[in-house]
Design a protein around this motif. Sequence first.
Motif, short mmCIF file in Angstrom:
data_model
loop_
_atom_site.label_atom_id
_atom_site.label_comp_id
_atom_site.label_asym_id
_atom_site.label_seq_id
_atom_site.Cartn_x
_atom_site.Cartn_y
_atom_site.Cartn_z
N LEU A 123 0.83 -0.91 0.11
CA LEU A 123 -0.14 -0.05 -0.14
C LEU A 123 0.15 0.91 -0.15
O LEU A 123 1.85 1.35 0.86
N ALA A 124 0.31 2.31 -0.78
CA ALA A 124 1.34 3.74 -0.61
C ALA A 124 1.29 4.36 0.93
O ALA A 124 -0.03 4.62 1.06
N LEU A 125 2.13 4.92 0.44
CA LEU A 125 2.08 6.28 2.01
C LEU A 125 1.53 7.71 1.30
O LEU A 125 0.90 8.60 2.17
N MET A 126 1.45 7.73 0.06
CA MET A 126 0.79 8.69 -0.61
C MET A 126 0.47 8.97 -1.62
O MET A 126 0.38 8.00 -2.87
#
Lengths: 526, 715
Positions: free
Chosen positions: A81-84
């Motif tokens: 999952l991406a953080l941005m």
Amino acid sequence: MNPASDSRATAGSREPLSLLIAALGGQGGGVLTDWVVQAARADGYTAQATSTPGVSQRTGATTYYVEIVTGTDAGARTPALALMPLPGRVDVVVCAELLEAARMLERGVVTPARTTVIASTHRVYTTREKMERDDGRFDAERIIAAVRSLARRAVLVDMEAVRARHGAAISAVLFGALAGSGALPLSRAACEDAIRAAGKGVAASLAAFGDAYARAESPDGLPSEDPGGPPAPPAVDDVPLPMALARRIAALPPLVCEYARPGARRALDYQSDRYAQRYLDRVERIARAKVTAGRSPPPAEVAREAARYLALWMCYDDVIRVASRKARQSRLARIRREVAAQADDVVRIYDVFRPGVQEIAAILPRRIGAWLAQRERGDVPASRGGSGLRLQASSVAGALVLRFAAALRPLRPHSLRFAQEQAAIDDWLGVLEGMLAADGRDASAAALEVARLPRLIKGYGDTQARGREEFNHLLDAGRDGDAAGFLRAQRARRDAVASDCGSRHGATHASSPRAQPVLWAKRPPV
Amino acid sequence: MERSFPREIELLKQGEGRMFYGEGILAVTKALLQSGVAYVGGYQGSPVSQLLDVMVQAKGYLDTLGVHVEACTNEASACAMLATSVNYPVRGAVTWKSIVGTNVASDALSNLASAGVLGGALVVVGEDYGEGSSVIQERSHAFAMKSSLCLLDPRPELAQIVRIVEHAFQLSEAASTPVMLQLRIRACHLQGSFVCRDNVAPALSARHPTASAPPHNPGRMSHPPHTFAHERQKVGERLPAARRYIVDHGINETLAGDIAGAGLIVQGGLYNTLMRALATADLVDERGRSRLSILVLNATYPLVPEQVSAFCADKSFVFVLEEGHPEFIEFEISALLARSGSACAVRGKSTMACAGEYTGEALLRGLERFIDECVPALSCVPAAAWREEIDAVRARASALLAAPVPARPPGFCVGCPERPVFGALKLVERELGPRHVAADIGCHSFAMFEPFLLGNSIMGYGLGLASAAGVGPMSGKRPLAIMGDGGFWHNGFLSGVVSALKNGADGVLLIFKNGYTSATGTQELISTPSAERRDEAGGASATAGDHAIEDVLRGAGVKWLRTVHSYDVAAVKAVLRRAFTTAEPGLKVVVAEGECQLERQRRLVSWTARRLAAGRRVMRVRYGIDEEICTGDHACIRLSGCPSLTLRMPADPLRVDPVSTVDAGCVGCGLCGELAGAAALCPSFYRVEIVSAAPAWERFIARIRSWTVRALLPA
């Protein structure tokens, strides 16, 4: 835009759904993020959230980002999952304030193919917008139109008004709108459980949640609510105008009437029937001024603007007006309402006055006032010390003082400032007439700008002085119908304002340098 | 403290098999306890404040484990704490905000690294870089290299972060080297989950103290001649041991893809963002795996040459994705491939933007260029299509909005005690003209933004006065140096005040005595008012009674010292004016006292509720503006900038510009009234006192007065 059936997200996709929350520090964006994550987990999804609060917690703009995976294939890795947010890959953007929605558009995270925007239409102005001397506010209508145009779907509600109605935090309203929009596959029960689990102000939060949920369920969101805040009191008492005044106003071009009517009422309230007549004399002077043919904007528009600024200028602020506005029962009652005082509460109202020598001189008879003003002028800066006078308007003595000051009204026409202002007004009207009579393409535009020129004169002390200086500078440039010269000077002022914005709010044209005291400080022995 | 953490503390107590749901930095905290840490220290600062804040609040529980927690005065003192692990076989961890904290700690850090450690020593640094950062943009990586520390940069996933923390202590012990764990802002605030293990009570600890002093071993002291031996040990023994550990325990991860000839080497912390960029470029397979091979560096220093060479062996191009400047990893990989005669070519900053955060967008744009140049067999159509779509959307948004969206930088809170002081300073400036303002780090830095626009330099936390030392002698006007109480105790007293006194400097220092390190979350200082004093203060400022700062200043020899209540604008103005103009030589210190409004409000909520419940008199204050009298020139806003002082359109149809208004957020700090007086603003401001549960006599008098006033005034 899209039908509601199409806009409800469904579970089971392996690509994560992404949610970006844009808020101001202190608005509860973190709480909202926690709720979303908890509700998603309760519904059996994988959810991840992150944020960049830091010092922006102190009233700055900040964002929170959530990704939710609703389904996984057997054997596949749990997706990273991406953080941005990645522009073009954001499903929902929630904005706790309207300008933050504009910021998200600017960043490119709102794309027509994908993004649902859920935004509050209320404004929290930035300091930059608020500190302009005129009106520095970003155009809200433009933002709303841009959101509608760029979002796949837009849910625009005045969440601040909903919040206030339920006494909840705005995060609960945003959460309700998000859940109700169906843009994320969150069940209502899971969302409400998340709110309950937080354990603070649960009833109010649930009510606000439910209200917003219902609003957002409709496919395009409901039209925004009326802007918050209690309705302001009418500025001028609603007394019918005397017949003589009403007849004169009716004879004016309809466009001019729009401002001439409240203008005349204001002059009447400010001073006297005679003063209102004088106001109308001046309006007629402009409305019937000799003009060159075929002008755009039409002369009536110029007269309308002149009628507006003339009324404001003729009813300039002095101690008498301030006292008469402050010494009213309705005001005391309004303030009690504003501060939400209970029936049993004792309420005391203190007015902060600082009538300087100049303000006192202004209401004195011409000669005495001039002598006093002259005596005080010179080396004392307008903003020197002293913490002002506190007058309790809600006390007997305070009310008496205010009543006394207001009762000085009949003496006003004999005062120093009255004479000065009338002369300045006539001077301005003279320049305006000259501009109306002038030939050329520029003259029409210049006339309208000259009519609006008194906008520069406002405030007290240094601000008032600086405004006057600029006003006189521009007025001088427009004498004898010199339209080109006037417009040139005005452009120069605008440029100066623009270049001044990032630095310091000082004089906006090449004003004469003011006296600065020179102070000597001894150096320590080397 | 701004937040309390009862829920988080319960999470820390969880045992084997339980699921942890929470933030990344809290997961690190839990991992420390699972690793049997014996002592923890640090200095607060975003994004790692929470580690220490939670630990401080969990004192009761930590005492049962025997874990000692210390909220240090600055990062140097925190780092020096790790000396415990030099002589004793105990594990310790400290934390701070980097790069700034690492700069402050670097003296101790060098000495620690030289001596080497017996027990595991871990430094958790919050890499405050990119969006949301509040400090200069530099890399902690440089410190790891120069001091030969191990630097870990884990994939941002909670289970992985916890695994890496546990390895960090073993790595530190295996290599006798302190380890630095670097977490980016978003990783610290990452909400995720992992499966807990039991906490481990340290064998040697505050509960089980050692009976004897360690034997004298000069080899553990950073002093010649041993420092020469230390340097040899670093190169010859410690770093090789670290590399062995990294390989043996699979710290770095190699993910094989199906595309031959090219690969990616990425810092662990960037892995997730990279995966999203790869997915958008259509470079992941149906099972979510990257089609390009990736070497994920969870340990970014030291690199293992054999590992890198092996990864590059079958490739013609390798793309190094390394955030920040300079590109240390890329240089090192280029050098080691060149030395080994490898044919693999390195791409990195030549293909990426040289400066700035590696966002998904930056990585995607870089990947497109890399594929275009180095892997022509692959299609870069999806990445190009994405780029064109986003460029078009941005252009449309700009056209629709017509003007750039105004910035919204952080600012002073409603009722902040620092705002009136800057308002007063602006007024003094009007009289005496502008002067050099040496700013500092803290909430007061916000004076650089609208509406104050004050300040000429920022040199670091507590360095306001020190940074004016050279300016004073060459200025016609005395410069003003600013310091918060946080900065004062962090180092400002020594670096600024003592230095100025020693050199007989003539200048003015303004100290904000707010009682807490407010910008980082209102942590306590030595001069923080005690709990009893705060309780007694009720609605008043609790900081007035503490004189620790004044006592220290007097003790050091400050002769000209004035303390002034910050909300009294006229008094602040007079004192500043006096300090700027007095003929008296030497350092002049103005202490502006006013408690942090966040803390005051936190206290007031329960204080008011308690009093009202007991039927006792409570007075609240609000300010307001008469709309008809406000001239709409916004002069008040230019001197205040308070969030609750805002704009609205007046009802009067003749008015053109919005007027000022005070919204419901007003806490009645009094600044509006003070400014209206001190700056000769318009008389539209009024102050309202609302007394609840007033005694009968007060209500009686109020009623009589109200009747009389009503009779006196028109409707």
